[in-house]
Design a protein around this motif. Sequence first.
Motif, mmCIF file in Angstrom:
data_model
loop_
_atom_site.group_PDB
_atom_site.id
_atom_site.type_symbol
_atom_site.label_atom_id
_atom_site.label_comp_id
_atom_site.label_asym_id
_atom_site.label_seq_id
_atom_site.Cartn_x
_atom_site.Cartn_y
_atom_site.Cartn_z
ATOM 1 N N ARG A 215 7.045 6.820 8.200
ATOM 2 C CA ARG A 215 7.774 8.070 7.993
ATOM 3 C C ARG A 215 8.655 7.885 6.756
ATOM 4 N NH1 ARG A 215 10.874 8.218 12.375
ATOM 5 N NH2 ARG A 215 9.499 9.528 13.640
ATOM 6 N N LEU A 216 8.435 8.728 5.748
ATOM 7 C CA LEU A 216 9.242 8.624 4.536
ATOM 8 C C LEU A 216 10.652 9.142 4.792
ATOM 9 C CD1 LEU A 216 6.819 9.675 1.648
ATOM 10 C CD2 LEU A 216 7.129 7.448 2.735
ATOM 11 N N ARG A 217 11.587 8.543 4.104
ATOM 12 C CA ARG A 217 12.975 8.973 4.237
ATOM 13 C C ARG A 217 13.319 10.078 3.238
ATOM 14 N NH1 ARG A 217 18.241 4.917 3.780
ATOM 15 N NH2 ARG A 217 19.845 6.481 4.184
ATOM 16 N N ALA A 218 12.686 10.027 2.071
ATOM 17 C CA ALA A 218 13.063 10.924 0.990
ATOM 18 C C ALA A 218 12.371 12.279 1.058
ATOM 19 C CB ALA A 218 12.756 10.265 -0.353
ATOM 20 N N ALA A 219 11.371 12.430 1.923
ATOM 21 C CA ALA A 219 10.638 13.689 2.034
ATOM 22 C C ALA A 219 10.051 13.776 3.438
ATOM 23 C CB ALA A 219 9.531 13.757 0.984
ATOM 24 N N PRO A 220 9.810 14.986 3.939
ATOM 25 C CA PRO A 220 9.240 15.138 5.289
ATOM 26 C C PRO A 220 7.736 14.874 5.296
ATOM 27 C CG PRO A 220 9.588 17.297 4.303
ATOM 28 C CD PRO A 220 10.134 16.296 3.326
ATOM 29 N N VAL A 221 7.394 13.604 5.072
ATOM 30 C CA VAL A 221 5.996 13.196 4.921
ATOM 31 C C VAL A 221 5.746 11.955 5.767
ATOM 32 C CG1 VAL A 221 4.250 12.331 3.291
ATOM 33 C CG2 VAL A 221 5.846 14.134 2.578
ATOM 34 N N VAL A 222 4.553 11.908 6.363
ATOM 35 C CA VAL A 222 4.089 10.749 7.122
ATOM 36 C C VAL A 222 2.879 10.177 6.402
ATOM 37 C CG1 VAL A 222 2.996 10.008 9.274
ATOM 38 C CG2 VAL A 222 5.003 11.510 9.331
ATOM 39 N N VAL A 223 2.873 8.855 6.210
ATOM 40 C CA VAL A 223 1.774 8.154 5.551
ATOM 41 C C VAL A 223 1.042 7.330 6.603
ATOM 42 C CG1 VAL A 223 1.132 6.490 3.767
ATOM 43 C CG2 VAL A 223 3.081 8.036 3.397
ATOM 44 N N ARG A 224 -0.261 7.560 6.709
ATOM 45 C CA ARG A 224 -1.067 6.905 7.752
ATOM 46 C C ARG A 224 -2.100 6.002 7.079
ATOM 47 N NH1 ARG A 224 -5.459 8.671 11.606
ATOM 48 N NH2 ARG A 224 -4.771 8.164 13.711
ATOM 49 N N ASP B 128 8.417 9.064 -2.806
ATOM 50 C CA ASP B 128 9.394 7.976 -2.885
ATOM 51 C C ASP B 128 9.320 7.143 -1.606
ATOM 52 O OD1 ASP B 128 11.543 6.292 -3.143
ATOM 53 O OD2 ASP B 128 13.053 7.866 -3.383
ATOM 54 N N PRO B 129 8.945 5.863 -1.701
ATOM 55 C CA PRO B 129 8.835 5.030 -0.503
ATOM 56 C C PRO B 129 10.153 4.418 -0.039
ATOM 57 C CG PRO B 129 8.187 3.757 -2.401
ATOM 58 C CD PRO B 129 8.519 5.139 -2.916
ATOM 59 N N ALA B 130 11.242 4.616 -0.766
ATOM 60 C CA ALA B 130 12.509 3.954 -0.437
ATOM 61 C C ALA B 130 12.979 4.354 0.957
ATOM 62 C CB ALA B 130 13.569 4.321 -1.464
ATOM 63 N N GLY B 131 13.252 3.352 1.777
ATOM 64 C CA GLY B 131 13.772 3.601 3.111
ATOM 65 C C GLY B 131 12.749 4.064 4.119
ATOM 66 N N ALA B 132 11.461 4.010 3.777
ATOM 67 C CA ALA B 132 10.425 4.441 4.713
ATOM 68 C C ALA B 132 10.456 3.588 5.981
ATOM 69 C CB ALA B 132 9.051 4.358 4.065
ATOM 70 N N LEU C 153 0.825 -1.209 0.000
ATOM 71 C CA LEU C 153 0.000 0.000 0.000
ATOM 72 C C LEU C 153 0.859 1.258 0.000
ATOM 73 C CD1 LEU C 153 -2.708 -1.142 2.555
ATOM 74 C CD2 LEU C 153 -3.149 -0.490 0.183
ATOM 75 N N LEU C 154 1.934 1.231 0.778
ATOM 76 C CA LEU C 154 2.840 2.378 0.793
ATOM 77 C C LEU C 154 3.395 2.637 -0.610
ATOM 78 C CD1 LEU C 154 4.507 4.503 2.387
ATOM 79 C CD2 LEU C 154 6.266 2.739 2.641
ATOM 80 N N GLY C 155 3.842 1.577 -1.264
ATOM 81 C CA GLY C 155 4.377 1.749 -2.615
ATOM 82 C C GLY C 155 3.325 2.249 -3.583
ATOM 83 N N ALA C 156 2.103 1.757 -3.439
ATOM 84 C CA ALA C 156 1.033 2.159 -4.354
ATOM 85 C C ALA C 156 0.648 3.616 -4.168
ATOM 86 C CB ALA C 156 -0.183 1.261 -4.147
ATOM 87 N N VAL C 157 0.516 4.057 -2.906
ATOM 88 C CA VAL C 157 0.125 5.455 -2.684
ATOM 89 C C VAL C 157 1.252 6.391 -3.085
ATOM 90 C CG1 VAL C 157 0.859 5.718 -0.261
ATOM 91 C CG2 VAL C 157 -1.127 6.981 -1.116
ATOM 92 N N CYS C 158 2.488 5.980 -2.883
ATOM 93 C CA CYS C 158 3.611 6.825 -3.305
ATOM 94 C C CYS C 158 3.679 6.907 -4.823
ATOM 95 C CB CYS C 158 4.918 6.283 -2.725
ATOM 96 S SG CYS C 158 5.127 6.609 -0.957
ATOM 97 N N ALA C 159 3.402 5.798 -5.502
ATOM 98 C CA ALA C 159 3.407 5.815 -6.964
ATOM 99 C C ALA C 159 2.344 6.763 -7.504
ATOM 100 C CB ALA C 159 3.187 4.409 -7.505
ATOM 101 N N GLY C 160 1.212 6.829 -6.818
ATOM 102 C CA GLY C 160 0.121 7.678 -7.274
ATOM 103 C C GLY C 160 0.267 9.138 -6.903
ATOM 104 N N THR C 161 1.179 9.450 -6.000
ATOM 105 C CA THR C 161 1.320 10.836 -5.527
ATOM 106 C C THR C 161 2.694 11.432 -5.823
ATOM 107 O OG1 THR C 161 1.951 9.986 -3.328
ATOM 108 C CG2 THR C 161 -0.378 10.565 -3.673
ATOM 109 N N GLY C 162 3.567 10.655 -6.456
ATOM 110 C CA GLY C 162 4.884 11.162 -6.788
ATOM 111 C C GLY C 162 5.859 11.171 -5.633
#
Length: 303
Positions: free
Chosen positions: A47-56, A31-35, A20-29
């Motif tokens: 908590r994403l590593r590549a941007a100051p974003v939290v995915v709930r 990067d899930p790497a290292g989350a 799900l993390l990969g799918a939502v990141c793919a749809g919003t631009g």
Amino acid sequence: MSVTTIDPSGGLTRDNLHFLLGAVCAGTGLDPAGAELIKFTNNAVFRLRAAPVVVRIAGSTAARERAGLVVRVARWLEGHDFPAVRLLPGFDQPILLHGQTITLWREVPDRARRPDGADLARLLRRLHRLPGPPAGLPPWRPMDEVRKRLSEPEELDPADHAFLTRECDEVEEQLAGLRFALPRGLIHGDAFLGNVIAGPCGPVLCDFDGTGIGPREWDLAPVAVGRLRLDYPADDHALMVEHYGVDVTAWEGFPVLRRLRELKLVTSVLPVLRSNPAVRGQWEHRMRTFRARDLTTRWQPYR
């Protein structure tokens, strides 16, 4: 992974969460790497590593159903410049994806200082004084969420299920007989220190799944129960009393709120008991002592 739909009734495994993390990141631009998965109880939080974003990611039916409310409350608080977490701008939220419900948030960097009872008291005093709460906030019905958790438990023994169902009935009856002393109004609904972040510009409030219209005593109860039950390092309840101005433990109805709070602390992970085996040992400890009416044994936070 070839999953296209994840059945909401089937629980969320860690593999599903990463899908799900990969799918939502793919749809919003994004990067899930290292989350980093920083929480997995009734919600899963990355908590994403590549941007100051939290995915709930909502982890239960109750959490999915309240996601729209969470978004409305967050936007209303932002309109009042209230110190709270902010939604990530530029997206329609909540995001519905593969049968699940997801929200995106700006990350609030944690400072080294741990938030304390004084911080939470000040936030609650300000919250309780805000004018004109958003239309359509639900009335406080704490047993609804507990019963929904009981309707979708993972690997819960039938005897434990029957006991918790009886607890719901008894607590609901006791709540109906309470005479609250404080004015009814906007409440956070889950006001404990875990929902305060000591950000770089000061403490902020998060997690609005339980926000609604109800008794203010309920917002004061979690820290009081935490002092009595959880193995926390400091007396945050004394700071709450000092800075909010009310000692909820001195109110005659507090034992009922304590029983309700502990029931919620026992049932909060029922929908992920199998999906997140790390919580199983602590859940069994809580369940055993709660069922024995043991009010002194300490509990640990779910990890």
